[in-house]
Scaffold this active site. Sequence first.
Site, PDB file in Angstrom:
ATOM      1  N   LYS A  69       0.850  -1.207   0.000  1.00  0.00           N
ATOM      2  CA  LYS A  69       0.000   0.000   0.000  1.00  0.00           C
ATOM      3  C   LYS A  69       0.887   1.259   0.000  1.00  0.00           C
ATOM      4  O   LYS A  69       2.079   1.190   0.308  1.00  0.00           O
ATOM      5  CB  LYS A  69      -0.901   0.029   1.235  1.00  0.00           C
ATOM      6  CG  LYS A  69      -1.928  -1.067   1.247  1.00  0.00           C
ATOM      7  CD  LYS A  69      -2.953  -0.832   0.159  1.00  0.00           C
ATOM      8  CE  LYS A  69      -3.999  -1.918   0.064  1.00  0.00           C
ATOM      9  NZ  LYS A  69      -3.669  -3.245   0.435  1.00  0.00           N
TER      10      LYS A  69
HETATM   11  C1  PLP Z   1      -9.758  -2.646  -0.400  1.00  0.00           C
HETATM   12  C2  PLP Z   1      -8.957  -3.382   0.635  1.00  0.00           C
HETATM   13  N1  PLP Z   1      -9.468  -3.585   1.863  1.00  0.00           N
HETATM   14  C3  PLP Z   1      -8.757  -4.229   2.814  1.00  0.00           C
HETATM   15  C4  PLP Z   1      -7.487  -4.706   2.551  1.00  0.00           C
HETATM   16  C5  PLP Z   1      -6.665  -5.461   3.551  1.00  0.00           C
HETATM   17  O1  PLP Z   1      -7.244  -5.564   4.731  1.00  0.00           O
HETATM   18  P1  PLP Z   1      -6.511  -6.275   5.969  1.00  0.00           P
HETATM   19  O2  PLP Z   1      -5.777  -5.194   6.669  1.00  0.00           O
HETATM   20  O3  PLP Z   1      -7.648  -6.818   6.739  1.00  0.00           O
HETATM   21  O4  PLP Z   1      -5.606  -7.327   5.402  1.00  0.00           O
HETATM   22  C6  PLP Z   1      -6.926  -4.511   1.319  1.00  0.00           C
HETATM   23  C7  PLP Z   1      -5.553  -5.004   1.069  1.00  0.00           C
HETATM   24  O5  PLP Z   1      -5.196  -5.613   0.162  1.00  0.00           O
HETATM   25  C8  PLP Z   1      -7.667  -3.852   0.327  1.00  0.00           C
HETATM   26  O6  PLP Z   1      -7.147  -3.675  -0.880  1.00  0.00           O
END
Ligand code: PLP
Length: 425
Positions: free
Chosen positions: A191
């Site tokens: 990210k």
């Molecule tokens: C849209 C989105 N939501 C959530 C996540 C990741 O969430 P978490 O922190 O639960 O792994 C990502 C990561 O790839 C994402 O792209």
Amino acid sequence: MKKDEMNSFLKKIPRGVIYHKVTDSVRYFLASMLAPLHRKEKVIEFENIFASYCERKYCVAFPFARTAIYFVLKALDLPKGAEVILPPITIKGIVDVVVDLGLTPVYVDLDVETINFRLDQLREKLNPNVKVAIITPLFGLVPDVSAMVALLKANGVFVIEDFSQCLNGRYDNKRVGTFGDVGIYSASSIKTLDTLGGGLAITDDQVVHDRLRNAQAGLMPARRTALIKKAWVNLIRNVATSEPVFSFLTFPVLQLIRQRNPEAALKQTGHRDKGRLATLPLLWFCRYTSVQAQIGIEQIKGVIAQDAARVANVEFLKASCEIDDFPKTTQESRNVYWQLILPVSNALEAQAYFAKRGIDSATSSLELVCALKDYPNRADLQTAQRIYRNGIFIPCFPHLSQSDMRRIVMAVNGYFQERGHAKEG
Ligand SMILES: Cc1ncc(COP(=O)(O)O)c(C=O)c1O
């Protein structure tokens, strides 16, 4: 041999990068092994920095975005079976927490220009049993969040914005993540603000904030082994996508994998498990660490400059490619283009075409959650399927050189010309 041809012969372009310097990744790996994990004041310091960066009153840090979403949903005391509107493409973990809480996922198809909910289809799904919607700006593209939130609020729906892929995006000059009741940012690997994982919930709502704080206080201590593993994976990914390792080792290995099994190298960070979880893993309920908070404090300073370089690259690519197929979003969207997604007719074929020209590309590693076999309320959504299968990421990360960019433009134009498809007019 022309200079660009010579370049593509030697230098290969990776599908993506880690937004840390390699030396930082080494430091973070050492810190994951040696530094204290639970310095509470460090976590609070980062929460405050992130809240004011995002122009919200409060931030509460969790180990994952899915955990933050779990506790927001729990804080709402929803009746069993209440409906939660979800994007058809996201991480499976979000569906896992929705289903675990006895709630019902409902999916709405995507608009091709914003890669977000189609407003007409969102409206059709609304009924008194819909209590929550999770708006998720994908790939750094900003939809008309204002219209979506107005529609949802008029129908009494609690709005969560998952802006994990859209930090610093704006609609009509207002920050994505601040239109709804709560914004959630996942600071996971690759990210733009990557703190070796983490789910940061931002809100102005004091009641929700107090409940999230209580939930945070009940989390278990973090496991150092899990943090070390994340720091190690980040370091390896960083080295593997840096020069000269990428050109001389990673790229050739990826080509070997692709030749043996084209599907195996297609997704950006590989394939993930699609099976239903019997229970939510304990790891999802361990604390966010002060090592991660410290990384956040350091890295957040550089995000705007990196965004600007990436957005400039995307603008160059969009202006130079003789096609009209990139999502257009809206006049008011200030996109951050975490990834530059391009719908093609066949992602495997496009990946092979670009690879021949020394350019590594990939499709998203997110899941087509509306099609998961073991989960309720499956839906057959055409645009989501198309983007999931054949939306390919064209490299656009900040440190691409002018010569890299020219090669990418030539490859994209060549690919579409061979298929007899170019911009009209
Ligand atoms: C849209 C989105 N939501 C959530 C996540 C990741 O969430 P978490 O922190 O639960 O792994 C990502 C990561 O790839 C994402 O792209």
